[in-house]
Design a protein around this motif. Structure first.
Motif, mmCIF file in Angstrom:
data_model
loop_
_atom_site.group_PDB
_atom_site.id
_atom_site.type_symbol
_atom_site.label_atom_id
_atom_site.label_comp_id
_atom_site.label_asym_id
_atom_site.label_seq_id
_atom_site.Cartn_x
_atom_site.Cartn_y
_atom_site.Cartn_z
ATOM 1 N N UNK A 37 35.528 137.464 25.480
ATOM 2 C CA UNK A 37 35.922 138.655 26.222
ATOM 3 C C UNK A 37 35.448 139.966 25.598
ATOM 4 N N UNK A 38 35.425 140.108 24.258
ATOM 5 C CA UNK A 38 34.932 141.361 23.683
ATOM 6 C C UNK A 38 33.501 141.704 24.101
ATOM 7 N N UNK A 39 32.681 140.675 24.373
ATOM 8 C CA UNK A 39 31.304 140.939 24.770
ATOM 9 C C UNK A 39 31.216 141.347 26.239
ATOM 10 N N UNK A 40 32.177 140.881 27.041
ATOM 11 C CA UNK A 40 32.281 141.377 28.420
ATOM 12 C C UNK A 40 32.712 142.836 28.402
ATOM 13 N N UNK A 41 33.698 143.147 27.583
ATOM 14 C CA UNK A 41 34.224 144.504 27.525
ATOM 15 C C UNK A 41 33.205 145.492 26.967
ATOM 16 N N UNK A 42 32.401 145.028 26.007
ATOM 17 C CA UNK A 42 31.398 145.906 25.404
ATOM 18 C C UNK A 42 30.084 145.905 26.167
ATOM 19 N N UNK A 43 29.921 144.977 27.128
ATOM 20 C CA UNK A 43 28.658 144.866 27.862
ATOM 21 C C UNK A 43 27.493 144.567 26.949
ATOM 22 N N UNK A 44 27.700 143.608 26.018
ATOM 23 C CA UNK A 44 26.689 143.304 25.017
ATOM 24 C C UNK A 44 26.283 141.848 25.058
ATOM 25 N N UNK A 45 25.036 141.584 24.741
ATOM 26 C CA UNK A 45 24.553 140.244 24.503
ATOM 27 C C UNK A 45 24.274 139.417 25.744
ATOM 28 N N UNK A 46 23.666 138.266 25.498
ATOM 29 C CA UNK A 46 23.460 137.242 26.521
ATOM 30 C C UNK A 46 24.481 136.148 26.279
ATOM 31 N N UNK A 47 25.314 135.856 27.277
ATOM 32 C CA UNK A 47 26.365 134.859 27.134
ATOM 33 C C UNK A 47 25.899 133.520 27.696
ATOM 34 N N UNK A 48 26.007 132.459 26.893
ATOM 35 C CA UNK A 48 25.638 131.105 27.303
ATOM 36 C C UNK A 48 26.922 130.321 27.538
ATOM 37 N N UNK A 49 27.216 129.999 28.792
ATOM 38 C CA UNK A 49 28.456 129.299 29.125
ATOM 39 C C UNK A 49 28.183 128.207 30.146
ATOM 40 N N UNK A 50 29.098 127.216 30.212
ATOM 41 C CA UNK A 50 29.016 126.256 31.304
ATOM 42 C C UNK A 50 29.948 126.707 32.424
ATOM 43 N N UNK A 51 29.985 125.966 33.508
ATOM 44 C CA UNK A 51 30.744 126.382 34.690
ATOM 45 C C UNK A 51 32.235 126.525 34.373
ATOM 46 N N UNK A 97 17.739 144.081 13.510
ATOM 47 C CA UNK A 97 17.094 144.311 14.813
ATOM 48 C C UNK A 97 16.541 143.046 15.448
ATOM 49 N N UNK A 98 16.719 141.907 14.783
ATOM 50 C CA UNK A 98 16.196 140.655 15.325
ATOM 51 C C UNK A 98 17.189 139.966 16.234
ATOM 52 N N UNK A 99 16.939 138.688 16.489
ATOM 53 C CA UNK A 99 17.817 137.892 17.344
ATOM 54 C C UNK A 99 18.953 137.302 16.517
ATOM 55 N N UNK A 134 28.119 148.443 14.176
ATOM 56 C CA UNK A 134 26.860 149.193 14.154
ATOM 57 C C UNK A 134 25.740 148.467 13.419
ATOM 58 N N UNK A 135 26.097 147.562 12.493
ATOM 59 C CA UNK A 135 25.075 146.810 11.771
ATOM 60 C C UNK A 135 24.369 145.799 12.671
ATOM 61 N N UNK A 136 24.974 145.481 13.835
ATOM 62 C CA UNK A 136 24.362 144.552 14.792
ATOM 63 C C UNK A 136 24.106 145.205 16.145
ATOM 64 N N UNK A 137 24.237 146.526 16.202
ATOM 65 C CA UNK A 137 24.116 147.240 17.483
ATOM 66 C C UNK A 137 22.719 147.121 18.082
#
Length: 296
Positions: free
Chosen positions: A181-195, A139-141, A160-163
């Motif tokens: 892309x899997x995180x876009x599709x799942x709508x999960x997490x904070x994404x850190x990207x450059x331009x 449940x942490x970061x 589910x272990x990281x849900x």
């Protein structure tokens, strides 16, 4: 055998040796310049972990490190820097990974990441989450880097272990941006990207971090942090958006700056800072790192 302390944050991804050649002169393809060559503990997950430790957190690494002399030396270096290495998968038949880069006064010239052992280890690095070594569901970061295979990242995005975890995800390099892309599709997490990485994920070009953040959110991202070198950075979600300009600095080094930015942002938010204050903290920490004032 001592019982490992439950960490403040898990750093999942590459843990390797960075071999960096730096010149004070501007460089281009084919340049042959005087400079310095250093070898330091590196890898996205490790760089983030080291920065988090400097910010007062207790990070733990989930990665693969060879059971070779370089691996033993790397584990010792991580421990000295305040990182928990108890959960790292130590392989008998895979060598310790390496990263090599050349930097000039005008930034990164070229780099090669040899993270084949991490990729070959696959989901073995996640065993502490499934065998009871770590609390699960966690449940942490979690700071996650894109040096993992696409299949493993897709597994993590829906595991589910990281849900219930606060996932923070970085692509590691533009060449690996599509692995997010899997995180876009799942709508999960904070994404850190450059331009550039945002453009690759959205299959288009962007003129600013504001545009890029909006584009990523439109493609399904839950929350994004978009940087653009010395230009304004943006933190965006469906609820709010914050944009700030980084402090101007003399560039003394480049490799690891994005990881320092990400770690500072995570640490600030875990301390309860507002989105605006957390972005300020992250930009200032990255500026200090790029200027060479932050010790590694």
């Amino acid at each position: 055998m001592k019982t490992p302390v439950t960490p403040d944050i898990l750093c999942i991804g590459s843990v390797l040796w960075d071999v960096i050649g730096r010149s004070e002169n501007a460089m281009r393809q084919g340049s042959d310049m005087p400079g310095r060559i250093t070898r330091l503990p590196g890898g996205v997950a490790l760089n983030i972990g080291m920065a988090l430790a400097r910010f007062g957190l207790s990070p733990a690494l989930l990665s693969a490190v060879g059971r070779d002399a370089e691996g033993d030396e790397l584990i010792a270096a991580c421990t000295v820097r305040g990182l928990a290495t108890d959960y790292i998968y130590r392989s008998d038949d895979l060598p310790t990974d390496r990263y090599m880069a050349v930097e000039g006064a005008n930034g990164l010239i070229a780099a090669i990441a040899d993270a084949h052992s991490l990729e070959a280890a696959g989901d073995k690095i996640l065993r502490p989450l499934s065998d009871g070594t770590l609390p699960a569901p966690f449940t942490g970061a979690v700071a996650l880097d894109g040096n993992l295979t696409l299949d493993l990242l897709a597994q993590i995005a829906r595991d589910p272990l990281l849900a219930q975890a606060d996932l923070r995800v970085a692509p590691a390099s533009p060449g690996k941006a599509q692995r997010l892309n899997p995180f876009l599709q799942a709508g999960r997490g904070t994404l850190y990207v450059n331009l550039e990485e945002a453009g690759i994920l959205c299959q288009t070009g962007f003129d600013s971090s504001v545009q890029a953040a909006a584009g990523l959110l439109a493609r399904g991202a839950l929350r994004v942090v978009v940087t653009d070198g010395g230009n304004p950075a943006t933190v965006g979600s469906a609820e709010s958006s914050v944009t700030q300009s980084p402090p101007p600095v003399h560039v003394a080094r480049v490799t690891g700056a994005g990881d320092t930015f990400m770690a500072a942002h995570i640490a600030s938010e875990l301390r309860g800072a507002t989105p605006d204050a957390a972005l300020t903290d992250a930009l200032e920490a990255a500026a200090l790192y790029v200027s060479g004032e932050t010790k590694i």
